[in-house]
Each structure stands twice: as structure tokens, then as C-alpha cells.
Design a protein around this motif. Structure first.
Motif, mmCIF file in Angstrom:
data_model
loop_
_atom_site.group_PDB
_atom_site.id
_atom_site.type_symbol
_atom_site.label_atom_id
_atom_site.label_comp_id
_atom_site.label_asym_id
_atom_site.label_seq_id
_atom_site.Cartn_x
_atom_site.Cartn_y
_atom_site.Cartn_z
ATOM 1 N N TRP A 132 -60.434 9.251 -18.618
ATOM 2 C CA TRP A 132 -59.911 8.192 -19.475
ATOM 3 C C TRP A 132 -61.027 7.292 -19.975
ATOM 4 O O TRP A 132 -61.932 6.921 -19.243
ATOM 5 C CB TRP A 132 -58.907 7.327 -18.732
ATOM 6 C CG TRP A 132 -57.645 8.040 -18.356
ATOM 7 C CD1 TRP A 132 -57.225 9.261 -18.775
ATOM 8 C CD2 TRP A 132 -56.640 7.551 -17.477
ATOM 9 N NE1 TRP A 132 -56.020 9.559 -18.211
ATOM 10 C CE2 TRP A 132 -55.637 8.533 -17.408
ATOM 11 C CE3 TRP A 132 -56.493 6.397 -16.748
ATOM 12 C CZ2 TRP A 132 -54.492 8.381 -16.634
ATOM 13 C CZ3 TRP A 132 -55.348 6.243 -15.976
ATOM 14 C CH2 TRP A 132 -54.358 7.233 -15.932
ATOM 15 N N LEU A 161 -58.005 4.479 -23.703
ATOM 16 C CA LEU A 161 -56.877 5.118 -23.038
ATOM 17 C C LEU A 161 -56.315 4.233 -21.929
ATOM 18 O O LEU A 161 -55.094 4.120 -21.774
ATOM 19 C CB LEU A 161 -57.299 6.475 -22.470
ATOM 20 C CG LEU A 161 -57.446 7.589 -23.497
ATOM 21 C CD1 LEU A 161 -58.178 8.774 -22.898
ATOM 22 C CD2 LEU A 161 -56.099 8.013 -24.039
ATOM 23 N N ILE A 216 -52.523 3.214 -21.367
ATOM 24 C CA ILE A 216 -51.825 3.749 -20.199
ATOM 25 C C ILE A 216 -51.418 2.653 -19.223
ATOM 26 O O ILE A 216 -50.304 2.661 -18.691
ATOM 27 C CB ILE A 216 -52.689 4.825 -19.524
ATOM 28 C CG1 ILE A 216 -52.801 6.042 -20.465
ATOM 29 C CG2 ILE A 216 -52.123 5.223 -18.165
ATOM 30 C CD1 ILE A 216 -53.891 7.015 -20.107
ATOM 31 N N ASP A 269 -57.815 12.530 -23.422
ATOM 32 C CA ASP A 269 -58.098 12.528 -21.986
ATOM 33 C C ASP A 269 -58.405 13.953 -21.511
ATOM 34 O O ASP A 269 -58.426 14.897 -22.305
ATOM 35 C CB ASP A 269 -56.949 11.882 -21.200
ATOM 36 C CG ASP A 269 -55.642 12.659 -21.249
ATOM 37 O OD1 ASP A 269 -55.640 13.862 -21.606
ATOM 38 O OD2 ASP A 269 -54.605 12.071 -20.915
ATOM 39 N N ILE A 278 -54.602 14.901 -24.100
ATOM 40 C CA ILE A 278 -53.628 13.978 -24.689
ATOM 41 C C ILE A 278 -54.383 12.837 -25.366
ATOM 42 O O ILE A 278 -55.177 12.145 -24.734
ATOM 43 C CB ILE A 278 -52.662 13.434 -23.620
ATOM 44 C CG1 ILE A 278 -51.948 14.608 -22.930
ATOM 45 C CG2 ILE A 278 -51.642 12.484 -24.252
ATOM 46 C CD1 ILE A 278 -51.157 14.222 -21.702
ATOM 47 N N HIS A 285 -50.372 9.131 -26.260
ATOM 48 C CA HIS A 285 -49.998 8.262 -25.143
ATOM 49 C C HIS A 285 -49.200 7.061 -25.654
ATOM 50 O O HIS A 285 -48.178 6.705 -25.060
ATOM 51 C CB HIS A 285 -51.247 7.764 -24.397
ATOM 52 C CG HIS A 285 -51.779 8.733 -23.398
ATOM 53 N ND1 HIS A 285 -51.144 9.050 -22.223
ATOM 54 C CD2 HIS A 285 -52.930 9.464 -23.396
ATOM 55 C CE1 HIS A 285 -51.861 9.913 -21.536
ATOM 56 N NE2 HIS A 285 -52.947 10.191 -22.231
ATOM 57 N N SER A 322 -45.697 8.138 -26.743
ATOM 58 C CA SER A 322 -44.817 8.513 -25.627
ATOM 59 C C SER A 322 -44.315 7.292 -24.869
ATOM 60 O O SER A 322 -43.268 7.349 -24.220
ATOM 61 C CB SER A 322 -45.538 9.463 -24.669
ATOM 62 O OG SER A 322 -46.528 8.792 -23.922
ATOM 63 N N ARG A 323 -45.036 6.172 -24.973
ATOM 64 C CA ARG A 323 -44.629 4.939 -24.313
ATOM 65 C C ARG A 323 -43.822 4.023 -25.239
ATOM 66 O O ARG A 323 -43.397 2.953 -24.844
ATOM 67 C CB ARG A 323 -45.860 4.202 -23.786
ATOM 68 C CG ARG A 323 -46.445 4.866 -22.561
ATOM 69 C CD ARG A 323 -47.863 4.417 -22.270
ATOM 70 N NE ARG A 323 -48.331 4.965 -21.008
ATOM 71 C CZ ARG A 323 -48.672 6.228 -20.804
ATOM 72 N NH1 ARG A 323 -48.594 7.099 -21.796
ATOM 73 N NH2 ARG A 323 -49.087 6.653 -19.626
#
Length: 69
Positions: free
Chosen positions: A6, A10, A14, A40, A44, A49, A52-53
Motif C-alpha cells: 500500500w 491507498l 482504505i 496495491d 486493486i 478501493h 468499493s467503499r
């Protein structure tokens, strides 16, 4: 890049909550040369990321920066 693969960018996505403080941190990282395309260790991307969040504003920031890089 740290051991899990990461970058600071990232990690801001995250570990963050997608709010204004994290949006600003992402702006600062990008302004200082963070590569928005660098994925990463699992492949991804930062944008994936963020999406997806459900971080819409961060996704927008990344897409705009990605178009410039």
C-alpha cells in the motif's frame, strides 16, 4: 509502498472514512506526486478501493487526477 503493497494514497482510502479530512489528504498527496494509478499488491487501484467503499467524492478526485497523469 509498505509491506502489504500500500502507498500513502491507498492507506488514506482504505483506513479513511471518505470524509472531508481524507479528501483533503488525498488532494495533498496527489499535488505532491502520488500516482493515482499505482495499485496495491493484489492489483486493486486506488479508484477501485474508493468505489468499493462508496467514497464518491474521493472517486471523483481520483478520476480527475488520473485524467491528468
Amino acid at each position: 509502498m509498505n509491506k502489504p503493497g500500500w502507498t500513502a494514497l491507498l492507506e488514506a482510502i482504505i483506513y479513511g472514512d471518505g470524509g472531508p479530512k481524507y479528501q483533503e489528504a488525498i488532494h495533498v498527496l496527489i499535488e505532491h506526486g502520488a500516482d493515482v494509478h499505482l495499485a496495491d499488491a493484489k492489483g486493486i487501484s486506488p479508484l477501485q478501493h474508493a468505489q468499493s467503499r462508496g467514497f464518491q467524492e474521493i472517486s471523483n478526485i481520483l478520476m480527475q487526477a488520473g485524467a491528468k497523469q
